[in-house]
Design an enzyme around this catalytic site. Structure first.
Site, mmCIF file in Angstrom:
data_model
loop_
_atom_site.group_PDB
_atom_site.id
_atom_site.type_symbol
_atom_site.label_atom_id
_atom_site.label_comp_id
_atom_site.label_asym_id
_atom_site.label_seq_id
_atom_site.Cartn_x
_atom_site.Cartn_y
_atom_site.Cartn_z
ATOM 1 C CG ASP A 1 -7.957 -3.351 -2.746
ATOM 2 O OD1 ASP A 1 -8.395 -4.287 -3.421
ATOM 3 O OD2 ASP A 1 -8.384 -3.083 -1.622
ATOM 4 C CG ASP B 1 -2.129 -0.936 0.980
ATOM 5 O OD1 ASP B 1 -2.645 -0.939 -0.145
ATOM 6 O OD2 ASP B 1 -2.514 -1.649 1.911
HETATM 7 N N1 GLY Z 1 -8.078 -2.809 1.069
HETATM 8 C C1 GLY Z 1 -8.372 -1.464 0.808
HETATM 9 C C2 GLY Z 1 -9.817 -1.201 0.842
HETATM 10 O O1 GLY Z 1 -10.447 -1.522 1.830
HETATM 11 O O2 GLY Z 1 -10.331 -0.676 -0.101
#
Ligand code: GLY
Length: 401
Positions: free
Chosen positions: A177, A119
């Site tokens: 994501d 991330d």
């Molecule tokens: N995993 C990132 C989100 O909850 O969008």
């Protein structure tokens, strides 16, 4: 003389045949609402700031109990708060926000060396990326380049992806994501001249096109690859209703991610992918008329299912970029859908009243329904992409003049 005539002819034909910029009748009432929203958001973030412990990052807030949840800098959302502060500062010129953003950046910087998360794009590009756009500084560039290097360590050439979640050695988990973390890699190649970042981003996006999407262009949330061979072992949906359902935010991440892919590469296959995803979302029979999606397009209790305003914010922002790359008919569809989302997010249903919602701007988001965490709450990324979408709408309006 001949040369001059030729130049004149070329210039005239260019003017005649050049693609006309997208002409759109901007909604002046929405523009006024947006200006009001920036002022209100500025005040809300000053409230949030007041309640934030010195070494913590905001996560969410429960209106019923008045309880905040905070996080450390390693939480995937740690970059959104400073990013929103910087974007709001650009609009309101309120130096309180800017000073708070700088304080948070100092707390966040150490994450540039974090190789345990995929991330880093969210964490560092939404924060330091915006800081560098606001006040271009060599130290911000260094932090972003180090972050891009850390993120690249998670790339596995046998799979052709960056690993999302650490798991058993026999698993290699990639979530949709992750498409959002690629923008920082493109930035890193532009600034450093090192094409390896670009190649990782393109390879990851290509592998994801191949394996994450169903025939209707909805996406699975998680694909589990064999880390040695790259073979797909499993397709799942962790944060949505079921493995075969379309988790709303996942669809929004895909839309935004492939829009960025097209911007950065000009490869038409990414534009086609983004258009297909947009079509899945906007033509979905389960998308409510206000275009704020249920938390999952296949939630079992539709029409009583909870909405996820964060998915709506991300979708609006993505559409307000994607419209630039398509023909006028599609552009009209995208911009008017984004307008509908922005109008509804600005209504009292979704935009919190001043002094409420713990200082967050938007309410009614769903973080992780199956875990029963962050359900029907404000979330930092709903605010971040709402503010970004409003800025993009203002830019669209400015381009019409
Ligand atoms: N995993 C990132 C989100 O909850 O969008």
């Amino acid at each position: 003389m001949k040369k001059q005539l030729l130049a004149l002819f070329l210039c005239a034909t260019h003017l005649l045949f050049a693609q006309k910029p997208f002409a759109y009748k901007v909604d002046k009432t929405l523009l006024k609402t947006i200006e009001r929203n920036f002022i209100d958001a500025d005040n809300q973030y000053k409230l949030l700031m007041k309640n934030l412990p010195a070494d913590k990052f905001p996560k969410t807030y429960a209106s019923a109990t008045g309880q905040y949840e905070f996080s450390s800098s390693s939480w995937w959302c740690s970059g959104f708060y400073s990013g929103t502060l910087l974007n709001l500062f650009q609009q309101t010129k309120d130096s309180t926000l800017y000073k708070e953003a700088l304080r948070m950046l100092t707390l966040l910087e150490k994450e540039k060396l974090n190789t345990r998360t995929h991330d880093l794009g969210f964490m560092m590009y939404c924060s330091f990326g915006n800081a560098d756009k606001t006040f271009s500084k060599p130290e911000y560039k260094q932090i972003l380049l180090t972050s891009a290097k850390s993120l690249s360590t998670r790339f596995n050439p046998a799979v052709g992806c960056i690993k999302s979640w650490d798991s058993k050695p026999s698993d290699f988990l990639v979530i949709i994501d992750n498409m959002m973390n690629l923008e920082m890699l493109f930035w890193a190649t532009k600034v450093s001249g090192d094409s390896s970042f670009y190649k990782i981003a393109v390879t990851h996006a290509n592998t994801t096109i191949q394996n994450h999407f169903r025939n209707d262009y909805s996406s699975y949330h998680v694909v589990n690859y064999n880390p040695q061979t790259g073979a797909v072992q499993q397709k799942k949906t962790a944060q949505g209703f079921s493995d075969e359902s379309a988790w709303a935010r996942g669809q929004a991440w895909g839309l935004y991610g492939y829009t960025v892919m097209y911007r950065e590469t000009k490869d038409k296959k990414y534009l086609e992918q983004a258009n297909h995803i947009a079509s899945f979302i906007l033509n979905n029979k389960n998308l409510p008329v206000d275009k704020i999606p249920y938390w999952d397009f296949n939630a079992p209790d539709i029409p009583d299912a909870l909405r996820d305003a964060s998915a709506a914010s991300i979708t609006a922002s993505a559409l307000l970029e994607l419209y630039k790359y398509v023909d006028a008919k599609m552009a009209l569809q995208y911009v008017s859908a984004a307008e509908t989302i922005l109008k509804n997010l600005s209504s009292s249903t979704y935009k919190a009243a001043q002094g409420t919602n713990g200082g967050f701007i938007i309410q009614h988001c769903v973080g992780h329904m199956p875990n029963k965490t962050e359900v029907d709450v404000p979330l930092t990324y709903a605010d971040y992409y709402f503010v970004e979408a409003m800025i993009r709408y203002k830019q669209l309006a400015a381009a019409q003049k």
